[in-house]
Scaffold this active site. Sequence first.
Site, short mmCIF file in Angstrom:
data_model
loop_
_atom_site.label_atom_id
_atom_site.label_comp_id
_atom_site.label_asym_id
_atom_site.label_seq_id
_atom_site.Cartn_x
_atom_site.Cartn_y
_atom_site.Cartn_z
N ASP A 100 -65.81 24.41 -79.54
CA ASP A 100 -65.62 23.53 -80.86
C ASP A 100 -64.51 22.67 -80.73
O ASP A 100 -64.68 21.39 -81.20
CB ASP A 100 -65.54 24.51 -82.04
CG ASP A 100 -66.91 24.95 -82.57
OD1 ASP A 100 -67.91 24.82 -81.81
OD2 ASP A 100 -66.99 25.32 -83.80
N LYS A 129 -57.50 35.80 -70.78
CA LYS A 129 -55.98 36.17 -71.38
C LYS A 129 -55.68 37.39 -70.71
O LYS A 129 -55.47 38.74 -71.10
CB LYS A 129 -56.35 36.42 -73.03
CG LYS A 129 -55.10 37.01 -73.85
CD LYS A 129 -54.31 35.47 -74.03
CE LYS A 129 -53.06 36.00 -74.78
NZ LYS A 129 -52.04 35.00 -74.84
N ASP A 146 -54.60 30.71 -74.41
CA ASP A 146 -53.73 29.66 -75.48
C ASP A 146 -53.29 28.59 -74.70
O ASP A 146 -53.02 27.34 -75.28
CB ASP A 146 -52.66 30.65 -75.88
CG ASP A 146 -52.01 31.63 -74.61
OD1 ASP A 146 -52.61 31.89 -73.75
OD2 ASP A 146 -51.01 32.17 -74.89
N TYR A 158 -68.33 40.06 -79.16
CA TYR A 158 -69.32 39.94 -80.34
C TYR A 158 -70.61 40.84 -80.07
O TYR A 158 -71.18 41.25 -81.36
CB TYR A 158 -70.02 38.59 -80.07
CG TYR A 158 -68.93 37.33 -80.37
CD1 TYR A 158 -67.97 37.30 -80.95
CD2 TYR A 158 -69.50 35.97 -80.24
CE1 TYR A 158 -66.95 36.24 -81.32
CE2 TYR A 158 -68.54 34.86 -80.33
CZ TYR A 158 -67.58 35.01 -81.09
OH TYR A 158 -66.75 33.98 -81.30
N ASP A 165 -66.71 30.24 -77.44
CA ASP A 165 -67.08 29.71 -78.62
C ASP A 165 -66.12 28.78 -79.24
O ASP A 165 -66.14 27.75 -79.76
CB ASP A 165 -67.25 31.05 -79.70
CG ASP A 165 -68.14 30.84 -80.95
OD1 ASP A 165 -68.57 29.60 -81.07
OD2 ASP A 165 -68.10 31.65 -81.79
#
Length: 362
Positions: free
Chosen positions: A247, A186, A219, A141, A243
Amino acid sequence: MHSEIAVLPGDGIGPEVTAAAIKVLRKVADRHGHDLVFNEYDIGGIAIDRHGEPLPAATLAGCQRADAVLLGAVGGPKWSDPNAKVRPEQGLLALRKGLGLFANLRPVRPHPAALNASPIKPHLLTGVDILVVRELTGGIYFGDKTRDADSASDLCRYTVEEIERVVRSSFRLARQRRGFVASVDKANVLETSRLWRDVTSRIAREEFPDVRLEHVLVDSMAMHLLSKPREFDVIVTENMFGDILTDEASMLAGSLGLLPSASLGDGKRGLYEPIHGSAPDIAGKGIANPYATILSCAMLLRHSLGWEDEAACIERAVDAALNAQAFTNDLAPGGRGISTTAAAEAVIAQLEEHCYVADLRD
Ligand code: NAD
């Protein structure tokens, strides 16, 4: 001596939910003989309208002076033009930076009385108690961005120091809970994730041998959060993964209106806010769910003021109010719930009926 709380109601339902939460805070402070001072400042869309910028200097200075910051929400259709020079969410990003906040904490604890509000099967949700810690200042970001006619790129960068400080925070928090950290990355693909994994393993080995650490690929975690959420305690991860996962995790609790958050730095000062936005569709109607903001206040008392008993008291009162079916529209079957003010009053009534008796017994 008094403690000072900077209140930033913001836009949409922000002023409604913060006003409700302050009523609860005042009650708890009075009952325990604490002197709390609330100072209100503009942020977001309302600050753009009044001062031409989303984070006026007086707001930042007020927050830097305060012991803690309580925020409602920012944004709304009036300020949503993506090409606008100033946008409400810039105020929030600048505030986090100005206060040196790097760890975003989101507890997810589905309430037994609200299990049916979640799309997940209730038997998977019973006993779930997760704390997601998201890194707030680095990653893709904030990396350099490029764009030409037929390509674009975003750079993902992390420093050892950025990883160390958020990972240390999450290990400390795990020590106060069930002593298990799942670090999400990851590492099979990304170099930043391989650095993340190396740093996390070293900190675990050298500084927190008493805390169990497991590395989980992002994942897999996306799947595990829905299939076996009860197995997790603290989950720590980088900015973008956090992020997305927070959610996803919010769906375990059924309503956005139940989830609090805290953003912390090195010191005690923190920023506390519900995870939901300004909900323009229901703003001004007096029907927003204030529980997420009230629970954010409990986090504020615990992390910034060190008032553990008072924080737990608020959490017990919210539990009791929900057990008593004090549901706002988002939780009530058929959407026929009580008002924002009535929900705050329900919590205050439970403070009087349950928490204080419990306090005396303790
Ligand atoms: P939202 O969270 O505001 O609303 C999503 C849905 O959930 C809406 O139907 C809303 O009515 C409902 N909802 C949210 N909070 C609720 C509550 N307390 N009680 C009852 N129902 C509630 O998300 P959105 O609609 O995507 O965004 C609206 C605005 O909020 C946008 O401008 C967005 O940029 C902003 N936003 C701000 C923040 C923040 O201030 N931290 C976070 C997310 C979105």
